[in-house]
Design a protein around this motif. Sequence first.
Motif, mmCIF file in Angstrom:
data_model
loop_
_atom_site.group_PDB
_atom_site.id
_atom_site.type_symbol
_atom_site.label_atom_id
_atom_site.label_comp_id
_atom_site.label_asym_id
_atom_site.label_seq_id
_atom_site.Cartn_x
_atom_site.Cartn_y
_atom_site.Cartn_z
ATOM 1 N N ASN A 84 0.777 -1.237 0.000
ATOM 2 C CA ASN A 84 0.000 0.000 0.000
ATOM 3 C C ASN A 84 0.811 1.292 0.000
ATOM 4 N N PHE A 85 2.028 1.265 0.528
ATOM 5 C CA PHE A 85 2.842 2.478 0.564
ATOM 6 C C PHE A 85 3.898 2.405 -0.540
ATOM 7 N N THR A 86 3.432 2.405 -1.773
ATOM 8 C CA THR A 86 4.318 2.121 -2.904
ATOM 9 C C THR A 86 5.308 3.243 -3.201
ATOM 10 N N GLU A 87 5.052 4.448 -2.730
ATOM 11 C CA GLU A 87 5.969 5.559 -2.971
ATOM 12 C C GLU A 87 6.846 5.838 -1.760
ATOM 13 N N THR A 88 6.859 4.902 -0.832
ATOM 14 C CA THR A 88 7.631 5.051 0.398
ATOM 15 C C THR A 88 8.819 4.103 0.376
ATOM 16 N N GLU A 89 9.971 4.553 0.837
ATOM 17 C CA GLU A 89 11.139 3.677 0.933
ATOM 18 C C GLU A 89 11.064 2.890 2.242
ATOM 19 N N LEU A 90 10.993 1.578 2.148
ATOM 20 C CA LEU A 90 10.887 0.739 3.343
ATOM 21 C C LEU A 90 12.285 0.363 3.835
ATOM 22 N N VAL A 91 12.483 0.492 5.130
ATOM 23 C CA VAL A 91 13.739 0.103 5.771
ATOM 24 C C VAL A 91 13.409 -0.989 6.781
ATOM 25 N N ARG A 92 13.939 -2.183 6.570
ATOM 26 C CA ARG A 92 13.566 -3.330 7.399
ATOM 27 C C ARG A 92 14.542 -3.519 8.563
ATOM 28 N N PHE A 93 13.967 -3.802 9.734
ATOM 29 C CA PHE A 93 14.738 -4.000 10.959
ATOM 30 C C PHE A 93 14.410 -5.364 11.553
ATOM 31 N N PRO A 94 15.302 -5.900 12.403
ATOM 32 C CA PRO A 94 15.026 -7.202 13.034
ATOM 33 C C PRO A 94 13.998 -7.130 14.151
ATOM 34 N N ASP A 95 13.834 -5.938 14.780
ATOM 35 C CA ASP A 95 12.880 -5.798 15.877
ATOM 36 C C ASP A 95 12.509 -4.330 16.064
ATOM 37 N N ASN A 96 11.517 -4.098 16.912
ATOM 38 C CA ASN A 96 11.037 -2.726 17.131
ATOM 39 C C ASN A 96 12.075 -1.834 17.796
ATOM 40 N N ASN A 97 12.840 -2.383 18.728
ATOM 41 C CA ASN A 97 13.831 -1.568 19.420
ATOM 42 C C ASN A 97 14.825 -0.942 18.439
ATOM 43 N N ALA A 98 15.290 -1.756 17.489
ATOM 44 C CA ALA A 98 16.241 -1.255 16.494
ATOM 45 C C ALA A 98 15.596 -0.192 15.612
ATOM 46 N N ALA A 99 14.329 -0.405 15.262
ATOM 47 C CA ALA A 99 13.634 0.555 14.411
ATOM 48 C C ALA A 99 13.400 1.877 15.134
ATOM 49 N N VAL A 100 12.984 1.815 16.385
ATOM 50 C CA VAL A 100 12.738 3.035 17.152
ATOM 51 C C VAL A 100 14.049 3.792 17.373
ATOM 52 N N SER A 101 15.130 3.059 17.563
ATOM 53 C CA SER A 101 16.438 3.695 17.668
ATOM 54 C C SER A 101 16.764 4.445 16.378
ATOM 55 N N GLY A 102 16.448 3.826 15.239
ATOM 56 C CA GLY A 102 16.657 4.480 13.951
ATOM 57 C C GLY A 102 15.779 5.706 13.783
ATOM 58 N N LEU A 103 14.559 5.644 14.304
ATOM 59 C CA LEU A 103 13.654 6.784 14.237
ATOM 60 C C LEU A 103 14.178 7.938 15.084
ATOM 61 N N ASN A 104 14.649 7.606 16.275
ATOM 62 C CA ASN A 104 15.163 8.651 17.167
ATOM 63 C C ASN A 104 16.450 9.293 16.644
ATOM 64 N N SER A 105 17.236 8.516 15.907
ATOM 65 C CA SER A 105 18.501 9.040 15.381
ATOM 66 C C SER A 105 18.336 9.741 14.039
ATOM 67 N N GLY A 106 17.148 9.626 13.432
ATOM 68 C CA GLY A 106 16.902 10.259 12.149
ATOM 69 C C GLY A 106 17.213 9.392 10.951
ATOM 70 N N THR A 107 17.566 8.123 11.184
ATOM 71 C CA THR A 107 17.839 7.212 10.066
ATOM 72 C C THR A 107 16.585 6.961 9.247
#
Length: 282
Positions: A172-195
């Motif tokens: 559904n989000f075809t114009e969005t770049e997806l970045v895959r993580f192994p778990d939520n903690n890693a993803a939230v860390s990426g969100l907080n760091s601006g990745t």
Amino acid sequence: MKSTRLTRIAGSVAFAGLLALTACAPAASDSTEDTADANPYGLIAPGQIRVATLGDAKPYAFTDESGEFTGFDVELFTDVAERIGIDDVVFTGQDFSGLLAAVANGQFDVGVAAIGITEEREQTVDFSDGYLAGYLTVMASPDAGVSDAEDLAGKRLGVVQGTLQDAYAEKNFTETELVRFPDNNAAVSGLNSGTIDAHFLDYEAAKEYAQQYGLVNAIDIPSFDAPAGFAIAKGKPEFQAALNEALNAAMEDGTWKELYEKWFPGSPMPEQYLPSDEQNGE
């Protein structure tokens, strides 16, 4: 002549002994039946259920400060296991991307991690009846400018690999770049760091992270078409039936409702999992 007679006597004795041993030995089918009776659910270790779960999917399944697994799914499955006569339940944390494969190939007896039941996943494993339904949420920082799906165009969106969010975003989000993580903690860390610009996860988990890090739940998407179920390897109908019966009993006697109120305070409660006399306002 003596030699021939002794040989015949020896042969007769040996044959008689063989008959005696055969009479005393259990038939192969009896042995198989005994094994099945001792392990009716085909578990890896009779009397023990080995569970693949997650260590960071609060409030569903996570490790507390002492390193013990807890959460809604963990407590519910422990209750269900007790109802089918098994008190020895061993939880082991896994990356979600490999969890179903680990169940399918016999490394674990069951997967318990708010796993949405989908047609694609049913090609790999079987599921119990559904026991939970909710929402998927896009979480972002307050100044990210994300308030609807259109705002995700051109942005980097985090997902945990192999989850419902991963599949939904891919479609559904075809114009969005997806970045895959192994778990939520890693993803939230990426969100907080601006990745990444936002992270797509479960509604209840998003509430916890938003409160902890000052983030906002920008988009909520219903996911009632893929309720969570316990995943088991294919070809175990007795185990599946036992889990379903125990799960239904936990709903009917109010245990499910009690756990839901404990772990999801203030969240809308799906009527289909309440005791029958409480459904539809009865």
